[in-house]
Design a protein around this motif. Structure first.
Motif, PDB file in Angstrom:
ATOM      1  N   PRO A  22       2.850 -15.651  14.959  1.00 21.95           N
ATOM      2  CA  PRO A  22       1.537 -15.411  15.571  1.00 21.95           C
ATOM      3  C   PRO A  22       1.191 -16.426  16.668  1.00 21.95           C
ATOM      4  O   PRO A  22       0.505 -16.088  17.621  1.00 21.95           O
ATOM      5  CB  PRO A  22       0.561 -15.547  14.399  1.00 21.95           C
ATOM      6  N   HIS A  25       2.885 -15.232  19.734  1.00 21.86           N
ATOM      7  CA  HIS A  25       2.187 -14.041  20.203  1.00 21.86           C
ATOM      8  C   HIS A  25       0.936 -14.414  20.987  1.00 21.86           C
ATOM      9  O   HIS A  25       0.673 -13.888  22.065  1.00 21.86           O
ATOM     10  CB  HIS A  25       1.828 -13.159  19.002  1.00 21.86           C
ATOM     11  N   ARG A  26       0.197 -15.341  20.452  1.00 19.34           N
ATOM     12  CA  ARG A  26      -1.043 -15.785  21.083  1.00 19.34           C
ATOM     13  C   ARG A  26      -0.756 -16.380  22.467  1.00 19.34           C
ATOM     14  O   ARG A  26      -1.448 -16.098  23.439  1.00 19.34           O
ATOM     15  CB  ARG A  26      -1.662 -16.852  20.177  1.00 19.34           C
ATOM     16  N   LYS A  29       0.183 -13.681  24.967  1.00 14.91           N
ATOM     17  CA  LYS A  29      -1.001 -12.962  25.435  1.00 14.91           C
ATOM     18  C   LYS A  29      -1.662 -13.712  26.596  1.00 14.91           C
ATOM     19  O   LYS A  29      -2.105 -13.119  27.573  1.00 14.91           O
ATOM     20  CB  LYS A  29      -2.005 -12.796  24.292  1.00 14.91           C
ATOM     21  N   THR A  78       6.384  -9.477  23.300  1.00 15.71           N
ATOM     22  CA  THR A  78       5.089  -9.289  22.645  1.00 15.71           C
ATOM     23  C   THR A  78       5.131  -8.086  21.708  1.00 15.71           C
ATOM     24  O   THR A  78       4.707  -8.162  20.549  1.00 15.71           O
ATOM     25  CB  THR A  78       3.991  -9.075  23.705  1.00 15.71           C
ATOM     26  N   LYS A 110     -11.299  -9.898  14.930  1.00  8.15           N
ATOM     27  CA  LYS A 110      -9.939  -9.956  15.481  1.00  8.15           C
ATOM     28  C   LYS A 110      -8.861  -9.668  14.443  1.00  8.15           C
ATOM     29  O   LYS A 110      -7.692  -9.497  14.793  1.00  8.15           O
ATOM     30  CB  LYS A 110      -9.685 -11.320  16.113  1.00  8.15           C
ATOM     31  N   CYS A 114      -4.655  -7.739  14.231  1.00 10.22           N
ATOM     32  CA  CYS A 114      -3.514  -8.208  13.449  1.00 10.22           C
ATOM     33  C   CYS A 114      -3.231  -7.240  12.302  1.00 10.22           C
ATOM     34  O   CYS A 114      -2.667  -7.614  11.271  1.00 10.22           O
ATOM     35  CB  CYS A 114      -3.777  -9.601  12.897  1.00 10.22           C
TER      36      CYS A 114
ATOM     37  N   LEU B 186      -6.163 -21.910  17.149  1.00  7.68           N
ATOM     38  CA  LEU B 186      -5.379 -22.418  18.287  1.00  7.68           C
ATOM     39  C   LEU B 186      -4.864 -23.802  17.935  1.00  7.68           C
ATOM     40  O   LEU B 186      -5.361 -24.443  17.019  1.00  7.68           O
ATOM     41  CB  LEU B 186      -6.214 -22.469  19.568  1.00  7.68           C
ATOM     42  N   ASP B 200      -5.061 -21.889  10.015  1.00  7.64           N
ATOM     43  CA  ASP B 200      -5.033 -20.763  10.942  1.00  7.64           C
ATOM     44  C   ASP B 200      -4.886 -19.466  10.142  1.00  7.64           C
ATOM     45  O   ASP B 200      -3.800 -19.083   9.730  1.00  7.64           O
ATOM     46  CB  ASP B 200      -3.856 -20.956  11.915  1.00  7.64           C
ATOM     47  N   TYR B 202      -4.983 -16.409  10.899  1.00  2.82           N
ATOM     48  CA  TYR B 202      -4.155 -15.336  11.444  1.00  2.82           C
ATOM     49  C   TYR B 202      -2.689 -15.546  11.081  1.00  2.82           C
ATOM     50  O   TYR B 202      -1.949 -14.588  10.846  1.00  2.82           O
ATOM     51  CB  TYR B 202      -4.352 -15.228  12.961  1.00  2.82           C
TER      52      TYR B 202
END
Lengths: 231, 231
Positions: A22, A25-26, A29, A78, A110, A114, B186, B200, B202
């Motif tokens: 992840p 991925h972030r 993006k 991605t 969000k 996911c 982040l 985190d 996510y």
DNA sequence: TAGATTGTTAATCGATTAACAATC
DNA sequence: TAGATTGTTAATCGATTAACAATC
């Protein structure tokens, strides 16, 4: 057929890898927003302070394939990560415990990106039942097993105090839930075909504060030695 | 002098060990309520589904010493874990981000038993400043560095959205904070003498849902084979 | 005494990191 | 072509697990 290899889904993927994907991925993006087309492991590694080889190995499990000298096509990579993590098809989940932590999670919009959609909340407290929190109904706890069964819910989120958590887990299992995200500070007893992920804040806190204490102590010791050596 | 050996604080303790010690502690507290006097690694291992040898090694770092055949004196072991994790002396902390997650954490009164006292909250939103949440004042964010400095605050907790988190971390570092518990999704950039623990969600979610997807897929495959073999 | 348990050393396992050939 | 980067194999590192002597 897709341009990527078949994802390595058959063999179990290391947990650390699953937790890093992840992050990549972030970052990707963000790059996409800047209009970039390619990305290399070196670049990701520098951004995140990780080893490029590690990133390459992590990416390998997603099935994405890169080109020497060029790197990976940003959109392809991605998509490969999203596909591997299952972020394309949405899992519906039930959350139990409409307290402050539960409310906070219900507001995390969000999660949908996911692959997680919390479709309803449950609570044992009649005062909370009937409320709407972030557009989700709070239902009576005893209705959970039946509803989960009927709706085919496979993911449960527990945000009740420790004392009630095992009972909630039992109801989830009864309803056919197969993965539990447990925020209550205790270890649940579940059948072995049910996956549990513990988000035990006390354990995290212990690790953080012990490390801090050790770092501060180490510094004090070093200072002492410096003074000693200076004499 | 205490009856235990000197804690092994000089060498860095493995992170997994630090995260397991609170589990043992919690179980011991339960045993104490039942009036037990001794506890063995075997017993802890059975309760938590872990390996007894692993537990013995974990306990070793706390400096607690047991007796063959008998095990550990319950109160001694409990005290050793508390001492090692620093749960006797309280660290004061600042929390930034008085949203729903922040409010939830402000209400976790049991943090105090783990050596953490959140003494104030901060927020950039003037509408939130001046409120009291769980008896803690919400102060304007810009006052954080100065106050942290003056009060000698070493721990910061970040519960703001990702967009504002780096700025918050910078202010914390400016104020002399040395350990950050980061709930924003982040990776923060901080000087290397500052410890960061990322919570985190996510990343955790990704690990959970990927494992679930894999388990379900595996089952489907197995079913298929069974049917195939039965012909 | 016999046996359960500790403490400790050795073996195993898994993840990270290094090395290097292939290649665009 | 030269050089950066991938893909992959080997080496290293660290944590878990096994083995076993010491001991109450």
């Amino acid at each position: 057929m897709e341009p990527t290899n078949q994802p390595n889904a058959s063999r179990t993927v290391p947990e650390p890898t699953l937790r890093r994907l992840p992050l990549y991925h972030r970052f990707l993006k963000g790059l996409a927003e800047q209009g970039r087309e390619f990305v290399s492991c070196t670049m990701i590694a520098e951004e995140l302070g990780l080893d490029p080889t590690q990133i390459r190995k992590d990416i390998e499990v997603t099935g994405a394939v890169g080109r020497p000298k060029v790197g990976y096509v940003l959109t392809e990579l991605t998509a490969a990560i999203e596909g591997f993590l299952g972020w394309n098809n949405i899992n519906e989940a039930f959350l139990v415990g409409a307290g402050s932590l539960g409310s906070a999670l219900l507001g995390y919009s969000k999660f949908e990106q996911c692959g997680l959609s919390i479709v309803a909340a449950f609570d044992a407290d009649p005062a909370k039942v009937g409320q709407r929190i972030h557009d989700k109904m709070v239902l009576p706890l005893e209705k959970l097993p039946n509803l989960a069964q009927r709706m085919g819910i496979k993911i449960g989120i527990i945000t009740v105090p420790a004392a009630g958590a095992q009972k909630v887990a039992d109801l989830m299992v009864e309803g056919g839930v197969r993965a539990i995200w447990n925020f209550a500070p205790l270890r649940l007893r579940v059948p072995e075909n049910v996956i549990v992920r513990n988000e035990d804040l006390y354990c995290s806190l212990a690790a953080l504060s012990q490390k801090l204490a050790q770092a501060l102590e180490q510094e004090k010791k070093n200072e002492g030695e410096v003074i000693h050596a200076a004499r």
